[in-house]
Scaffold this active site. Sequence first.
Site, PDB file in Angstrom:
ATOM      1  N   GLU A  38       0.869  -1.179   0.000  1.00  0.00           N
ATOM      2  CA  GLU A  38       0.000   0.000   0.000  1.00  0.00           C
ATOM      3  C   GLU A  38       0.903   1.224   0.000  1.00  0.00           C
ATOM      4  OE1 GLU A  38      -1.900   2.397   3.763  1.00  0.00           O
ATOM      5  OE2 GLU A  38      -2.031   0.213   3.766  1.00  0.00           O
ATOM      6  N   LYS A 125      -9.527  -2.336   8.597  1.00  0.00           N
ATOM      7  CA  LYS A 125      -8.175  -2.026   9.070  1.00  0.00           C
ATOM      8  C   LYS A 125      -8.309  -1.604  10.525  1.00  0.00           C
ATOM      9  CE  LYS A 125      -4.775   1.706   8.602  1.00  0.00           C
ATOM     10  NZ  LYS A 125      -4.339   2.825   7.756  1.00  0.00           N
TER      11      LYS A 125
END
Length: 207
Positions: A38, A125
Amino acid sequence: MRPAELPYRTLVIVRGTDRGAALRTVLTLAEEGLTASEVSLTTTDALWVIEQARRELGPDADLGAGTVLTADDAARATDAGAGFLVTPGLVTDLPHGPGHPPVLMGALTPGEIMAATRHGALAVKLFPASHGGPAYLAALRTPFPDTPIIPVGGIDAATALAHLTAGATAVGVGSPLIGDAADGGDQHALRARAAHWRSTLAAVVAT
């Protein structure tokens, strides 16, 4: 892709001040077998990094954009080649569903986890994971046994093992693995840390 079928167990968060070094970091990680990255939008020229990394890694690589705060962020990251989007907290106006990248939405409390799921998150998350540690994640597994949860924040190799054992779908790791590589630091040292990470986690899961 169903939420329970994330193709990785380690999501590496790349954030840096040198766009060339950030790109090299993503590519080095992939070479070392840590293929899910990411690129935080706080990285210098983050969209350029994503675009170049996508070109190098190909259309099927697990390459996403992090620190997505708005629908505009999401659109720009998607145009650059991000295959998934990661938010630090609840961002409820992101498009989702067919034709849009999956979203890993930030949440901490049970209420936020429920909201993230309602707004189409592929996975939650759990941030900051250091707030409650593996015991908190284990407690969340009682009301949310089927929700994919990725702890992020304060994760190193030891705490990654503990979170995976407690039921994490995957773990997100940043500076303990990246170090200063994305700021222009030693890529050879990054390779060594990546190898150590993989060998440490190999006893529990594939990365």
